[in-house]
Write an enzyme that holds these catalytic residues in place. Structure first.
Site, mmCIF file in Angstrom:
data_model
loop_
_atom_site.group_PDB
_atom_site.id
_atom_site.type_symbol
_atom_site.label_atom_id
_atom_site.label_comp_id
_atom_site.label_asym_id
_atom_site.label_seq_id
_atom_site.Cartn_x
_atom_site.Cartn_y
_atom_site.Cartn_z
ATOM 1 N N ASP A 1 5.125 -6.830 -10.412
ATOM 2 C CA ASP A 1 5.547 -8.023 -9.676
ATOM 3 C C ASP A 1 4.352 -8.845 -9.215
ATOM 4 O O ASP A 1 3.363 -8.295 -8.731
ATOM 5 C CB ASP A 1 6.383 -7.594 -8.465
ATOM 6 C CG ASP A 1 6.956 -8.775 -7.716
ATOM 7 O OD1 ASP A 1 7.846 -9.452 -8.268
ATOM 8 O OD2 ASP A 1 6.513 -9.034 -6.581
ATOM 9 N N TYR B 1 0.152 -15.551 -4.469
ATOM 10 C CA TYR B 1 -0.662 -14.400 -4.097
ATOM 11 C C TYR B 1 -2.132 -14.701 -4.374
ATOM 12 O O TYR B 1 -2.555 -14.789 -5.530
ATOM 13 C CB TYR B 1 -0.228 -13.151 -4.864
ATOM 14 C CG TYR B 1 1.179 -12.670 -4.561
ATOM 15 C CD1 TYR B 1 1.907 -13.173 -3.485
ATOM 16 C CD2 TYR B 1 1.788 -11.699 -5.344
ATOM 17 C CE1 TYR B 1 3.194 -12.733 -3.206
ATOM 18 C CE2 TYR B 1 3.076 -11.241 -5.075
ATOM 19 C CZ TYR B 1 3.776 -11.769 -4.005
ATOM 20 O OH TYR B 1 5.057 -11.326 -3.738
ATOM 21 N N PRO C 1 9.169 -1.990 1.449
ATOM 22 C CA PRO C 1 9.974 -0.816 1.821
ATOM 23 C C PRO C 1 9.345 0.007 2.931
ATOM 24 O O PRO C 1 10.041 0.764 3.616
ATOM 25 C CB PRO C 1 10.048 -0.016 0.512
ATOM 26 C CG PRO C 1 8.807 -0.400 -0.224
ATOM 27 C CD PRO C 1 8.624 -1.863 0.084
ATOM 28 N N LEU C 2 8.028 -0.153 3.129
ATOM 29 C CA LEU C 2 7.328 0.576 4.188
ATOM 30 C C LEU C 2 6.981 -0.331 5.368
ATOM 31 O O LEU C 2 6.162 0.030 6.217
ATOM 32 C CB LEU C 2 6.053 1.223 3.626
ATOM 33 C CG LEU C 2 6.290 2.267 2.534
ATOM 34 C CD1 LEU C 2 4.959 2.759 1.967
ATOM 35 C CD2 LEU C 2 7.102 3.441 3.076
ATOM 36 N N GLY D 1 3.360 -1.145 -3.159
ATOM 37 C CA GLY D 1 2.058 -1.787 -3.146
ATOM 38 C C GLY D 1 1.010 -0.747 -2.788
ATOM 39 O O GLY D 1 1.291 0.172 -2.013
ATOM 40 N N GLN E 1 -2.936 6.295 -2.806
ATOM 41 C CA GLN E 1 -1.726 5.796 -2.143
ATOM 42 C C GLN E 1 -0.569 5.731 -3.121
ATOM 43 O O GLN E 1 0.547 6.163 -2.814
ATOM 44 C CB GLN E 1 -1.963 4.390 -1.578
ATOM 45 C CG GLN E 1 -2.873 4.311 -0.381
ATOM 46 C CD GLN E 1 -3.073 2.870 0.056
ATOM 47 O OE1 GLN E 1 -3.177 1.961 -0.777
ATOM 48 N NE2 GLN E 1 -3.130 2.638 1.355
ATOM 49 N N ASN F 1 2.965 7.818 -3.074
ATOM 50 C CA ASN F 1 4.272 7.157 -3.038
ATOM 51 C C ASN F 1 5.178 7.641 -4.166
ATOM 52 O O ASN F 1 6.365 7.906 -3.966
ATOM 53 C CB ASN F 1 4.105 5.642 -3.119
ATOM 54 C CG ASN F 1 3.547 5.041 -1.854
ATOM 55 O OD1 ASN F 1 3.445 5.691 -0.814
ATOM 56 N ND2 ASN F 1 3.146 3.775 -1.929
#
Length: 329
Positions: A49, A54, A209-210, A287, A293, A297
């Site tokens: 995405d 950005y 989502p976090l 992300g 990380q 996830n």
């Protein structure tokens, strides 16, 4: 990794996807971008995405360079862009036919692809008639420059109007919406949009989502100096979580962390899996600025069985924020 239909379309998206917001071009350089995307792809992620807004297009340039170097078959992955914030001039922003078209062509060059799989209206544009935007998106589909179009942070009313315009004039309606969705933010996905899933077959590619890292528990004892909340340009996000309302939410996050510990997983995994439990979620966008990380996830997928009905009910008791169902007239 499992795959879900994007709404009622035939497109299968990985249940976890990978996004570049905040990270690419700010925290992540070209080499790290390629490593992160490789780790995601090797784990089964097929949707990447992005957006013109950005880092003023630099995020798309980094992703485009990575895609070129990696040389994946174009039929093996899905890539998106979003249109709204392209620049400061009147013709460089919004959802006019001109900017929708110009932004698409620019995104194709930055991402170094022949077409976009998904193209989102990044926000609603009160200055442009929805019919004009729908016609612009339909034209891009006809030209083969995009395959599916959708929206991000539109209201149910705006989506309904877009569908009405499309059906009235034989145009392509929006396939998906990209709303914020997490344990703390539930109103749109679980409330406002509820009639649209069956009525229009709406898919959702959810972001945050976090809750910008809040649901990792790393802010439970204060804001780390190297966190997203301390990045230049994100002062608005820091203020949101240092307010009294933000502090009250942090108390609930601490309770969630204790519950996660009881069932043997991290609060990060609990939060991600909670999003996946919703059948109206097509994909959860992850992300990451570091590969560790992302790997952590992705490890959540091994613990789906931990979110039993009893655990889900305890989450509801802690949060006490279940949206009321939309009114029907």
């Amino acid at each position: 990794m499992e795959y879900r239909r994007l709404g009622k379309s035939g497109l299968k998206v990985s249940e976890f996807s990978f996004g570049s917001w905040v990270t690419f071009g700010k925290q992540v350089d070209g080499g790290d971008a390629k490593s992160l995307m490789t780790a995601a792809y090797d784990a089964g992620i097929n949707f990447f995405d992005n957006a013109e807004g950005y880092e003023q297009g630099n995020s798309e340039k980094l992703m485009g360079d990575a895609l070129k170097d990696l040389g994946w078959g174009r039929d093996s992955y899905i890539v998106s862009s979003k249109v709204f914030w392209g620049g400061s001039k009147p013709t460089q922003k919004g959802l006019s036919r001109k900017h929708v078209t110009d932004a698409c062509n620019a995104a194709l060059k930055r991402l170094q692809v022949d077409y976009l799989d998904l193209y989102f209206c990044h926000r609603p544009d009160v200055d442009t008639p929805i019919e004009e935007t729908v016609r612009a998106m339909d034209a891009l589909i006809t030209q083969g420059k995009i395959l599916y179009w959708g929206t991000s942070e539109w209201t149910a009313q705006q989506l309904t109007e877009a569908w009405g315009v499309a059906r009235a004039y034989g145009l392509t309606p929006p396939t998906m919406e990209q709303p914020q969705y997490n344990i703390l933010e539930r109103r749109k996905v679980e409330g406002d949009f509820l009639p649209l899933y069956d009525l229009f077959g709406l898919g959702t590619t959810i972001w945050s989502p976090l809750a910008s890292g809040l649901l990792t528990g790393k802010y439970n004892d204060g804001i780390p100096a190297d966190s997203r909340l301390n990045l230049p340009g994100y002062e608005w996000l820091k203020e949101q979580w240092t307010s009294e309302a933000g502090k009250a939410k942090l108390d609930k996050i601490r309770a969630l962390a204790r519950l996660a510990g009881e069932i043997g997983i991290s609060i990060t995994h609990l939060a991600l899996l909670w999003c996946l439990r919703n059948p109206h979620v097509s994909t959860v966008i992850l992300g990451a600025s570091r590969q560790s990380q992302l790997v952590d996830n992705l490890a959540a997928l091994a613990h789906k069985d931990r979110l039993t009905p009893d655990v889900l009910e305890r989450i509801e008791e802690i949060m006490d924020n279940r949206p009321a169902p939309p009114q029907r007239f």
